[in-house]
Scaffold this active site. Structure first.
Site, PDB file in Angstrom:
ATOM      1  CE1 TYR A  50     -38.028 -29.374  71.317  1.00 56.44           C
ATOM      2  CE2 TYR A  50     -39.508 -30.247  72.975  1.00 56.44           C
ATOM      3  CZ  TYR A  50     -38.619 -30.455  71.940  1.00 56.44           C
ATOM      4  OH  TYR A  50     -38.321 -31.713  71.539  1.00 56.44           O
ATOM      5  CE1 TYR A  74     -40.949 -35.038  70.497  1.00 56.13           C
ATOM      6  CE2 TYR A  74     -42.479 -36.195  71.933  1.00 56.13           C
ATOM      7  CZ  TYR A  74     -41.356 -35.418  71.760  1.00 56.13           C
ATOM      8  OH  TYR A  74     -40.625 -35.019  72.860  1.00 56.13           O
ATOM      9  CG  ASP A 123     -44.438 -43.709  71.227  1.00 59.19           C
ATOM     10  OD1 ASP A 123     -45.072 -43.700  72.301  1.00 59.19           O
ATOM     11  OD2 ASP A 123     -43.654 -42.804  70.877  1.00 59.19           O
ATOM     12  CE  LYS A 176     -46.483 -36.833  76.486  1.00 62.50           C
ATOM     13  NZ  LYS A 176     -45.659 -37.255  75.368  1.00 62.50           N
TER      14      LYS A 176
HETATM   15  C1  LIG Z   1     -44.426 -37.441  75.038  1.00 59.55           C
HETATM   16  C2  LIG Z   1     -44.141 -38.556  74.130  1.00 59.55           C
HETATM   17  C3  LIG Z   1     -42.899 -39.225  74.165  1.00 59.55           C
HETATM   18  C4  LIG Z   1     -41.778 -38.821  75.109  1.00 59.55           C
HETATM   19  O1  LIG Z   1     -42.118 -38.965  76.441  1.00 59.55           O
HETATM   20  P1  LIG Z   1     -41.299 -38.154  77.573  1.00 59.55           P
HETATM   21  O2  LIG Z   1     -41.842 -38.680  78.868  1.00 59.55           O
HETATM   22  O3  LIG Z   1     -41.588 -36.703  77.347  1.00 59.55           O
HETATM   23  O4  LIG Z   1     -39.869 -38.476  77.391  1.00 59.55           O
HETATM   24  C5  LIG Z   1     -42.704 -40.265  73.282  1.00 59.55           C
HETATM   25  N1  LIG Z   1     -43.663 -40.645  72.413  1.00 59.55           N
HETATM   26  C6  LIG Z   1     -44.872 -40.033  72.367  1.00 59.55           C
HETATM   27  C7  LIG Z   1     -45.899 -40.520  71.408  1.00 59.55           C
HETATM   28  C8  LIG Z   1     -45.139 -38.967  73.213  1.00 59.55           C
HETATM   29  O5  LIG Z   1     -46.322 -38.344  73.128  1.00 59.55           O
END
Ligand SMILES: *Cc1c(COP(=O)(O)O)cnc(C)c1O
Length: 443
Positions: A27, A155, A256, A285
């Site tokens: 970004y 997100y 997620d 992550k």
């Molecule tokens: C960081 C994140 C993503 C995306 O992961 P990337 O490895 O950056 O593509 C998706 N969902 C959540 C909740 C995140 O924190």
């Protein structure tokens, strides 16, 4: 320090100039005036900048570095695997590191999430989850169930399908309007983590599911903690109710847990706060403890079987680096460390409690500041919400001068330290953060 950093071959200023000329950052704008800090070494919870300054890490490199940097056992796991093979294609071939990892994830994940798809990054894990949900309904003779319901303030990543379920405002949907699938959105959960859930809190999500369930393949959400979209901690009862609604209206639930998975919120998976299991779960992550990019999408046998019975008969996805052995090996070692290692006699849960207490105590003084709206802590996540947004470029260097690595966004100054941070370093981190927050208020 076990190892001296190599002596720098270029001076810091040259590195910064070349970086500005040629390198995109997340970004960012090219030729921006934003401060940028070359790093030469990182060890434990300490980041050594190229100019020799040392910072205590409050970010875990975006949730990922659970066990600290340059961890001897994680390093060794990568080296050992490297001597066997760095990579091998995953079509038609398989290997022990991937099998061990998938088996282990299936065992520790909530519910019956037994089928594991390994992929490259969090965003891709979300793409795969969405494909699973769409292909599943297609195979059930319900191709019209092809939209997602997402929460505002969410997100889920930066690729196009993932972007389509991110918060429409902060995700700048208008910029990509012609290229984004129009999804359904409901209001973000407004019932705090410890607040009693009331009917009003469920109105928006209930209305959307009742009205559109015939077209909704799945609800996608970050359980308990909406991270990048606003560091919002919400009631487990809300999550329970959404699970209930999904069951009632024949809608799948995608959790997620890319940021929350593997202990960050005090439970191994944030879904466990509500005692629920999703149909599809995404990890990312945290999976390799910050070593190599790797993500996973888990689903139930019902979904896997449904997809197998569908028109395509296979899940239509297959990344080149799928199941990369180096990444799987380090993920396996990281899981072992997390689940079996102790921190001064504490298991991982006790250790997260320790961090939670330290964050609560350390950030408490911020509550009294006039420009602080809220201070909240859950597990190893600490958030100071300001009354007004800060300009990151103006304040970033204040944190660096204070000897800590913290990267606020908007109104949020937040930290999620590596799990291995000791009490002294945590005191330093929260104390210095408080001092910087005070200074921000005086500007
Ligand atoms: C960081 C994140 C993503 C995306 O992961 P990337 O490895 O950056 O593509 C998706 N969902 C959540 C909740 C995140 O924190």
């Amino acid at each position: 320090m076990s190892q001296k950093p190599p002596s720098p071959s270029l001076d810091t200023q040259t590195l910064i100039e070349w970086d500005k000329q040629h390198v995109w950052h997340p970004y960012s704008a090219v030729n921006s005036l934003a401060p940028i800090y070359p790093v030469s070494h990182a060890e434990g919870v300490r980041i050594t900048l190229h100019d020799g300054r040392e910072l205590i890490d409050g970010m875990s490199s975006w949730w990922s570095v659970l066990h600290g940097y340059n961890h001897p056992e994680l390093n060794q796991a990568v080296r050992d695997q490297l001597d066997h093979m760095a990579h091998i294609m995953f079509g038609g071939l398989t290997h022990e590191p991937a099998i061990t990892l998938c088996k282990h994830l299936a065992k520790i994940a909530p519910g019956a999430l037994e089928k594991v798809f390994l992929c490259d990054s969090g965003s891709v894990a979300i793409e795969v989850a969405m494909k699973m949900a769409l292909q599943y309904w297609h195979s059930q003779g319900k191709p019209e169930k092809n939209r997602l319901l997402s929460l505002s303030g969410g997100y889920h990543g930066d690729t196009f399908a993932a972007m389509s379920v991110c918060d429409p405002v902060t995700g700048m949907h208008h910029l990509f309007q012609q290229n984004l699938t129009q999804q359904f959105f409901c209001e973000k959960p407004t019932c705090g983590f410890n607040e009693p859930l009331q009917a009003i809190h469920l109105k928006s999500v209930t209305t959307q599911i009742e009205t559109h369930h015939k077209h909704i393949a799945a609800v996608v959400l970050e359980p308990i903690v909406q991270g990048t979209g606003g560091m919002n901690f919400y009631s487990p009862d809300y999550l329970k109710a959404v699970r209930q609604l999904c069951n009632e209206f024949n809608v799948l639930l995608i959790a997620d847990e890319i940021a929350t998975g593997l202990g960050r919120t005090g439970k191994l998976f944030a879904c466990e706060h509500a005692g629920i299991a999703p149909d599809i779960l995404c990890l990312g992550k945290t999976l390799t403890a910050g070593y190599i990019t790797l993500a996973a999408t888990l689903c139930t046998p019902t979904i896997a079987q449904g997809i197998a019975e569908g028109e395509a008969a296979v899940l239509m996805h297959g990344p080149t680096y799928m199941g990369n052995p180096l990444a799987c090996a380090v993920a396996n070692k990281s899981l072992d460390l997390l689940l079996h290692h102790t921190w001064e006699g504490l298991n991982w849960q006790g250790n997260i409690k320790r961090l939670e207490q330290g964050l609560n105590t350390g950030l408490a003084p911020c509550r009294a500041l006039p420009h602080v709206k809220d201070v909240r802590v859950l597990g190893a996540i600490g958030v100071v919400e300001l009354t007004h947004p800060v300009a990151l470029d103006d304040v970033q260097d204040l944190f660096v001068q204070a000897g800590i690595w913290v990267r606020p966004f908007g109104k949020l100054v937040y930290i999620m330290p590596p799990y291995v941070m000791n009490d002294n370093d945590l005191d330093f981190l929260t104390h210095q953060l408080t001092q910087v927050v005070k200074r921000i208020g005086q500007r």
